[in-house]
Design an enzyme around this catalytic site. Structure first.
Site, mmCIF file in Angstrom:
data_model
loop_
_atom_site.group_PDB
_atom_site.id
_atom_site.type_symbol
_atom_site.label_atom_id
_atom_site.label_comp_id
_atom_site.label_asym_id
_atom_site.label_seq_id
_atom_site.Cartn_x
_atom_site.Cartn_y
_atom_site.Cartn_z
ATOM 1 N N HIS A 1 -14.678 1.293 -1.641
ATOM 2 C CA HIS A 1 -14.166 2.256 -2.906
ATOM 3 C C HIS A 1 -15.399 3.511 -2.685
ATOM 4 O O HIS A 1 -14.718 4.399 -3.104
ATOM 5 C CB HIS A 1 -14.131 1.587 -4.155
ATOM 6 C CG HIS A 1 -12.941 1.013 -4.461
ATOM 7 N ND1 HIS A 1 -12.964 -0.169 -5.042
ATOM 8 C CD2 HIS A 1 -11.662 1.277 -4.558
ATOM 9 C CE1 HIS A 1 -11.745 -0.636 -5.008
ATOM 10 N NE2 HIS A 1 -11.057 0.336 -4.794
ATOM 11 N N ARG B 1 4.816 0.698 0.007
ATOM 12 C CA ARG B 1 3.998 -0.477 0.179
ATOM 13 C C ARG B 1 4.318 -1.131 -1.330
ATOM 14 O O ARG B 1 3.223 -0.894 -2.083
ATOM 15 C CB ARG B 1 2.695 -0.533 0.415
ATOM 16 C CG ARG B 1 2.250 -0.110 2.106
ATOM 17 C CD ARG B 1 0.939 -0.203 2.231
ATOM 18 N NE ARG B 1 0.548 0.047 3.658
ATOM 19 C CZ ARG B 1 0.278 1.034 4.384
ATOM 20 N NH1 ARG B 1 0.125 2.128 3.617
ATOM 21 N NH2 ARG B 1 -0.045 0.818 5.482
ATOM 22 N N GLU C 1 5.873 -4.602 14.437
ATOM 23 C CA GLU C 1 4.254 -4.864 14.253
ATOM 24 C C GLU C 1 3.869 -5.747 14.748
ATOM 25 O O GLU C 1 2.616 -6.327 14.940
ATOM 26 C CB GLU C 1 3.832 -4.435 12.849
ATOM 27 C CG GLU C 1 4.732 -5.451 12.031
ATOM 28 C CD GLU C 1 4.143 -5.344 10.391
ATOM 29 O OE1 GLU C 1 3.276 -4.516 10.127
ATOM 30 O OE2 GLU C 1 4.977 -5.438 9.436
ATOM 31 N N ASN D 1 -0.909 -0.339 12.886
ATOM 32 C CA ASN D 1 -1.852 -1.085 12.487
ATOM 33 C C ASN D 1 -1.873 -2.356 12.678
ATOM 34 O O ASN D 1 -2.856 -3.138 13.231
ATOM 35 C CB ASN D 1 -2.052 -0.879 10.876
ATOM 36 C CG ASN D 1 -1.980 0.507 10.360
ATOM 37 O OD1 ASN D 1 -2.063 1.415 11.064
ATOM 38 N ND2 ASN D 1 -1.611 0.698 9.082
ATOM 39 N N ASP D 2 -0.916 -3.205 12.602
ATOM 40 C CA ASP D 2 -0.702 -4.505 12.943
ATOM 41 C C ASP D 2 -0.333 -4.732 14.575
ATOM 42 O O ASP D 2 -0.896 -5.698 15.030
ATOM 43 C CB ASP D 2 0.165 -5.274 12.264
ATOM 44 C CG ASP D 2 -0.206 -5.642 10.802
ATOM 45 O OD1 ASP D 2 -1.287 -6.363 10.800
ATOM 46 O OD2 ASP D 2 0.298 -5.359 9.857
ATOM 47 N N ARG E 1 -8.043 -5.956 13.014
ATOM 48 C CA ARG E 1 -7.944 -4.503 12.505
ATOM 49 C C ARG E 1 -9.033 -4.106 11.403
ATOM 50 O O ARG E 1 -9.602 -2.832 11.106
ATOM 51 C CB ARG E 1 -6.442 -4.135 11.762
ATOM 52 C CG ARG E 1 -6.228 -4.857 10.587
ATOM 53 C CD ARG E 1 -5.045 -4.847 10.256
ATOM 54 N NE ARG E 1 -4.488 -3.760 9.212
ATOM 55 C CZ ARG E 1 -3.359 -3.461 8.579
ATOM 56 N NH1 ARG E 1 -2.349 -4.124 9.138
ATOM 57 N NH2 ARG E 1 -3.232 -2.542 7.676
ATOM 58 N N CYS F 1 5.187 4.230 11.058
ATOM 59 C CA CYS F 1 4.667 4.293 9.586
ATOM 60 C C CYS F 1 3.072 3.907 9.912
ATOM 61 O O CYS F 1 2.233 3.812 8.675
ATOM 62 C CB CYS F 1 5.354 3.616 8.671
ATOM 63 S SG CYS F 1 5.453 1.795 8.838
HETATM 64 C C1 PEP Z 1 1.350 -1.335 9.910
HETATM 65 O O1 PEP Z 1 1.040 -2.594 10.149
HETATM 66 O O2 PEP Z 1 1.147 -0.475 10.778
HETATM 67 C C2 PEP Z 1 1.837 -0.780 8.693
HETATM 68 C C3 PEP Z 1 2.001 0.313 8.325
HETATM 69 O O3 PEP Z 1 1.667 -1.851 7.578
HETATM 70 P P1 PEP Z 1 0.444 -2.260 6.747
HETATM 71 O O4 PEP Z 1 -0.786 -1.088 7.267
HETATM 72 O O5 PEP Z 1 0.809 -2.185 5.287
HETATM 73 O O6 PEP Z 1 0.141 -3.585 7.350
HETATM 74 MG MG MG Z 2 1.663 -4.120 8.693
#
Ligand code: PEP
Ligand code: MG
Length: 586
Positions: free
Chosen positions: A198, A305, A438, A461-462, A472, A509
């Site tokens: 935060h 989300r 993902e 991200n995943d 991650r 995304c």
């Molecule tokens: C991702 O995994 O790239 C994604 C956009 O979803 P999150 O970050 O919510 O897992």
């Molecule tokens: Mg994800």
């Protein structure tokens, strides 16, 4: 900034970029006063006065936090200020405070000790969880404990400094970050913390450059040392040489000029000069963000989300509760489309009924949870369908790893549609559905998945964490989380080609879509949609509008011929820089 003197050896410490910007100035080493807590016996006659001392301290702590809360609300807005509400709620927790009173009476021990021990139990539970978010919340609990104990001991908090300074500390609580910001703070550097802490979120909101996760910076930096913080690159330079300072100042200027050029882009399309149109949307998670996303010139919401609805709740929201939120977002964004992602719980995101898993990212997560809980899933699908009545809503499923999951989700979607039809509730019967790609198995099966849906959205991200086997959220392996790894880029190309073969559009995304250094490459790889943090959106739009699709494709082909991340980064830093001169590359 001009009074900085350079003496001693220049030392570069690498950390994690938490808030952008450059800060140069003298270091102020802030060592947090952690009150000493000893266990002391009290007599039965002392109990009343001990309880009085405790209650007065709690009241004072609450007053302090209310003050910080209202200051934070003015500076940060109500959303980021919520951390302090959460701290005030701990103070108001009647069960917890009742237990503390009872223990003082029964165990006949001093109140500091009982507070420390009882609230400490919460903290231990949080630290036992394997995700970083809960660890960060454990620091918030610590903050409350220390505040009460300090007030019981009648000590004053000291966080005032003279003149401008860069605060260097082992860690900073959200309260420290806000209180310091009343002074002439140039930047923050901390040993601990990640980008999701935060304190990091607050620094970004306050526009104060920050670098976190520097490990032992507090041992390497001394009071009044001259230091420079590069919040873009996540680096702190101790005793910077004159050339280093000049370089950093030039960099700050480049970024500032670039930001000025972005004004006025909101109403323009995200289109390359040779007319390749890209859908440039925003990632958001709260209805309050819709306005900002529109202001920044979003063509829609590419990822909503929905897990945010579960924050701090002990039960799942009902269909009606969800509908209200989805309707607000869909109407706020109308006529632009909104993609609601169904609950992606598990992993680092807690559900009301989460339980401890040894390996949560490989566990009960996303679509797996929802398919095991069809009633919950149906509630959500119906709520999203109901919000689709004005035809600008899309639905997307996360964490898909096999075809059966897509088909099972579609069966439930058909059932939800039928139920609403029977109830006579209007919705978009042709609602577009998509799958997040993902998980590596989904990337390999992308063509088959594409046959079942209307669009694919790449969640880097995943995808990167699963493809490269790099957690991650683990700062020890952060350097291995490389989105320019050739294996990642070839996988992205494969997904885009698979989608296009089946005539569905392919977006991205994950955070990579919002990295300005990656934009040209991603255009060249043929992505149809980018969904990014709305704060970065104008910058990405500017780049899209500056580079010809033809050139971007050539660049992508060249980049895909490399076999190491280093070569790719080097190529990007030289070639792409010439194509898009206004991007202030690192
Ligand atoms: C991702 O995994 O790239 C994604 C956009 O979803 P999150 O970050 O919510 O897992
Ligand atoms: Mg994800």
């Amino acid at each position: 900034m001009d009074t900085v003197h350079t003496s001693g050896q220049e030392l570069v410490i690498k950390g994690i970029a938490a808030a952008p910007g450059i800060a140069i100035g003298p270091a102020y080493l802030y060592s947090k006063h952690v009150p000493l807590v000893e266990t002391k016996p009290i007599t039965p006659e002392d109990v009343d006065s001990e309880l009085q001392r405790l209650h007065a301290a709690i009241a004072r702590s609450e007053k302090e936090l209310q003050k910080i809360l209202s200051f934070a609300e003015q500076k940060l807005g109500s959303r980021d200020a919520r951390i302090f509400e959460a701290q005030i709620m701990i103070l108001g927790d009647e069960i917890l405070m009742g237990t503390i009173d009872d223990r003082i009476r029964k165990e006949l021990k001093n109140s500091e000790w009982i507070v420390f021990d009882e609230i400490g139990k919460y903290k231990k539970l949080m630290l036992a969880a394997s995700d970083e978010y809960m660890h960060e919340r454990a620091h918030d609990v610590d903050d409350v404990t220390n505040r009460i104990i300090r007030n019981i001991q009648d000590q004053r908090l000291y966080s005032k400094l003279e003149g401008e300074a860069v605060v260097v500390s082992e860690t900073l609580t959200p309260a420290d970050t806000v209180i310091f910001s009343r002074n002439m703070i140039l930047g923050y550097a901390t040993d601990l913390g990640g980008v999701t802490s935060h304190a990091a979120i607050i620094s970004r909101a306050l526009k104060i450059p920050a670098v976190v996760g520097l490990r032992n910076a507090t041992k390497q930096i001394h009071m009044a040392d001259s230091i420079a913080i590069d919040g873009y690159a996540g680096v702190v330079v101790v005793n910077p040489r004159e050339e280093t300072i000049e370089g950093l100042r030039a960099k700050a200027l480049r970024f500032r000029q670039f930001e000025e050029e972005l004004v006025g882009l909101a109403d323009l399309d995200a289109e390359t000069p040779d007319h390749r149109k890209i859908e440039l949307s925003s990632n958001i998670e709260f209805p309050e963000e819709v306005e900002f996303a529109r202001m920044q010139g979003s063509a829609g919401v590419g990822l909503y989300r929905t897990e945010s609805l579960l924050l701090g709740r002990e039960t799942y929201p009902t269909e009606d509760e969800q509908f209200e939120v989805y309707k607000t977002v869909a109407e706020g964004m109308h006529p632009h489309p909104v993609i609601f992602r169904t609950f992606d719980i598990g992993g680092d995101k807690l559900a009301p009924d989460s339980y401890h898993e040894e390996n949560p990212f490989l566990g009960w997560r996303g679509i797996r949870v929802m398919l095991d809980r069809p009633e919950l899933f149906l509630d959500q699908i119906r709520a999203i369908l109901r919000a689709s009545n004005r035809r600008n809503v899309r639905m997307m499923f996360p964490m898909v790893s096999k075809m059966r999951e897509v088909r099972a989700a579609k069966v439930l979607l058909a059932r939800a549609k039928q139920e609403l039809t029977e109830r006579g509730v209007p919705f978009d019967p042709k609602i577009k559905i998509g799958v997040m790609i993902e998980v590596p198995s989904a990337a390999i099966l992308a063509e088959e998945i594409a046959q079942e849906v209307d669009f694919l959205s790449i969640g880097t991200n995943d995808l990167i964490q699963y493809l490269l086997a790099v957690d991650r959220d683990n700062s020890s392996v952060a350097a291995l989380f490389q989105h320019f790894n050739p294996a990642v880029l070839r996988t992205i190309r494969m997904i885009v080609e698979s989608g296009h073969k089946r005539h569905v559009w392919v977006g991205m995304c994950g955070e990579m879509a919002g990295d300005p250094v990656a934009t040209v490459l991603l255009i060249g790889l043929g992505l149809d949609e980018f969904s990014v943090n709305p704060a970065i959106l104008p910058e990405i739009k500017k780049i899209i509008r500056s580079v010809k699709y033809r050139d971007a494709k050539r660049i992508a082909v060249k980049i895909l011929s490399y076999s190491t991340e280093e070569e790719i980064k080097e190529f990007l830093a030289s070639t792409v820089k010439n194509k898009v001169p206004q991007i202030p590359f690192e």
